[in-house]
Design a protein around this motif. Structure first.
Motif, PDB file in Angstrom:
ATOM      1  N   GLU A  24       0.839  -1.206   0.000  1.00  9.42           N
ATOM      2  CA  GLU A  24       0.000   0.000   0.000  1.00  9.42           C
ATOM      3  C   GLU A  24       0.872   1.253   0.000  1.00  9.42           C
ATOM      4  OE1 GLU A  24      -2.859  -0.087   3.181  1.00  9.42           O
ATOM      5  OE2 GLU A  24      -3.573  -2.064   2.589  1.00  9.42           O
ATOM      6  N   SER A  25       2.000   1.179   0.685  1.00  9.53           N
ATOM      7  CA  SER A  25       2.923   2.318   0.716  1.00  9.53           C
ATOM      8  C   SER A  25       3.501   2.576  -0.666  1.00  9.53           C
ATOM      9  CB  SER A  25       4.049   2.055   1.716  1.00  9.53           C
ATOM     10  OG  SER A  25       3.528   1.883   3.011  1.00  9.53           O
ATOM     11  N   TYR A  26       3.933   1.513  -1.344  1.00  8.44           N
ATOM     12  CA  TYR A  26       4.469   1.667  -2.707  1.00  8.44           C
ATOM     13  C   TYR A  26       3.376   2.197  -3.642  1.00  8.44           C
ATOM     14  CZ  TYR A  26       8.304  -1.310  -1.043  1.00  8.44           C
ATOM     15  OH  TYR A  26       9.354  -1.842  -0.339  1.00  8.44           O
ATOM     16  N   LYS A  27       2.177   1.691  -3.480  1.00 10.94           N
ATOM     17  CA  LYS A  27       1.052   2.132  -4.319  1.00 10.94           C
ATOM     18  C   LYS A  27       0.783   3.631  -4.110  1.00 10.94           C
ATOM     19  CE  LYS A  27      -3.796   1.249  -5.268  1.00 10.94           C
ATOM     20  NZ  LYS A  27      -5.013   0.575  -4.840  1.00 10.94           N
ATOM     21  N   LEU A  28       0.810   4.074  -2.859  1.00 14.46           N
ATOM     22  CA  LEU A  28       0.603   5.484  -2.559  1.00 14.46           C
ATOM     23  C   LEU A  28       1.670   6.346  -3.233  1.00 14.46           C
ATOM     24  CD1 LEU A  28      -0.892   7.719  -0.932  1.00 14.46           C
ATOM     25  CD2 LEU A  28       0.736   7.266   0.912  1.00 14.46           C
ATOM     26  N   GLU A  33       2.894   9.880  -8.085  1.00 15.98           N
ATOM     27  CA  GLU A  33       3.922  10.011  -9.108  1.00 15.98           C
ATOM     28  C   GLU A  33       5.307  10.268  -8.517  1.00 15.98           C
ATOM     29  OE1 GLU A  33       2.491  12.834 -11.984  1.00 15.98           O
ATOM     30  OE2 GLU A  33       0.829  11.526 -12.550  1.00 15.98           O
ATOM     31  N   ILE A  34       5.594   9.557  -7.424  1.00 11.79           N
ATOM     32  CA  ILE A  34       6.897   9.635  -6.776  1.00 11.79           C
ATOM     33  C   ILE A  34       7.673   8.379  -7.147  1.00 11.79           C
ATOM     34  CG2 ILE A  34       8.087   9.650  -4.555  1.00 11.79           C
ATOM     35  CD1 ILE A  34       5.550  11.118  -3.462  1.00 11.79           C
ATOM     36  N   ARG A  35       8.858   8.591  -7.714  1.00 14.65           N
ATOM     37  CA  ARG A  35       9.677   7.445  -8.119  1.00 14.65           C
ATOM     38  C   ARG A  35      10.129   6.650  -6.900  1.00 14.65           C
ATOM     39  NH1 ARG A  35      14.468   7.557 -11.028  1.00 14.65           N
ATOM     40  NH2 ARG A  35      15.174   9.228  -9.703  1.00 14.65           N
ATOM     41  N   GLY A 108       2.911   3.740   7.930  1.00 20.13           N
ATOM     42  CA  GLY A 108       2.105   3.218   6.839  1.00 20.13           C
ATOM     43  C   GLY A 108       1.029   4.184   6.410  1.00 20.13           C
ATOM     44  N   PRO A 109       0.351   3.849   5.329  1.00 20.25           N
ATOM     45  CA  PRO A 109      -0.621   4.776   4.746  1.00 20.25           C
ATOM     46  C   PRO A 109      -1.944   4.894   5.506  1.00 20.25           C
ATOM     47  CG  PRO A 109      -0.507   2.763   3.472  1.00 20.25           C
ATOM     48  CD  PRO A 109       0.566   2.673   4.519  1.00 20.25           C
ATOM     49  N   ARG A 110      -2.188   4.047   6.485  1.00 23.18           N
ATOM     50  CA  ARG A 110      -3.494   4.115   7.159  1.00 23.18           C
ATOM     51  C   ARG A 110      -3.382   4.028   8.668  1.00 23.18           C
ATOM     52  NH1 ARG A 110      -4.835  -1.883   7.231  1.00 23.18           N
ATOM     53  NH2 ARG A 110      -3.283  -2.707   5.827  1.00 23.18           N
ATOM     54  N   ALA A 111      -2.285   4.525   9.193  1.00 23.94           N
ATOM     55  CA  ALA A 111      -2.064   4.444  10.634  1.00 23.94           C
ATOM     56  C   ALA A 111      -2.649   5.659  11.348  1.00 23.94           C
ATOM     57  CB  ALA A 111      -0.585   4.345  10.930  1.00 23.94           C
ATOM     58  N   PRO A 112      -3.334   5.438  12.450  1.00 23.31           N
ATOM     59  CA  PRO A 112      -3.831   6.560  13.246  1.00 23.31           C
ATOM     60  C   PRO A 112      -2.682   7.152  14.075  1.00 23.31           C
ATOM     61  CG  PRO A 112      -4.361   4.496  14.312  1.00 23.31           C
ATOM     62  CD  PRO A 112      -3.715   4.147  12.992  1.00 23.31           C
TER      63      PRO A 112
END
Length: 166
Positions: A24-28, A33-35, A108-112
């Protein structure tokens, strides 16, 4: 595995959840559009492998330098830039420290938000169970009529090890 979110006692489930967080982090990053350079990937994986810990930039750089391959020669400035980038997109949290360098951790992309105990003697950082903090926030709101933001709470004091020193 050093850290599991506690939702499962099954090691395989924990590993799979971790891999999903990384994917999910790589997908974000791709969506923004971040290499994903080899250096950024290695830095993110170090943070992921040490989640639940609070690393200084120099710690991350030292671990990166101890690795093999192209990323072992990554400069300190590259690590700083990658960490700043990960912060901006919400993958890494910076825990500011009063008298020492900031510490960083993979969220991570969904951490509170989560909260910390910080030792004034040795600098040890421990996470606080969110359920305890939620109760504290509710008591403040009720007693003071105060709206608590979703900012992390830092509590300073002395850890169990430093407290025992003469």
């Amino acid at each position: 595995m050093k850290y599991c979110n506690g939702n499962s006692n099954n090691l395989l489930d924990c590993v799979m959840e971790g891999l999903r967080l990384l994917e999910e982090s790589y997908k974000l990053l791709k969506e923004r559009e971040i290499r994903i350079t080899p250096q950024r990937k290695a830095i993110l994986e170090i943070l992921y492998d040490h989640r639940g810990e609070h690393l200084e930039i120099e710690d991350i750089h030292r671990m990166l330098s101890a690795g093999r391959g192209d990323t072992s020669r990554t400069g300190l400035a590259t690590v700083y830039r990658a960490i700043e980038l990960f912060q901006r997109v919400g993958l890494v949290y910076r825990l500011p420290m009063d008298n020492s360098p900031g510490r960083y951790e993979f969220i991570g992309p969904r951490a509170p938000d989560h909260h910390h105990l910080i030792c004034l003697e040795c600098g040890r950082v421990e996470e606080i169970d969110d359920r305890l903090v939620d109760g504290f926030k509710k008591r403040i709101m009720k007693a003071k009529g105060f709206t608590v933001s979703e900012r992390p709470i830092k509590v300073y004091g002395y850890c169990r090890y430093c407290k025992k020193r003469p």
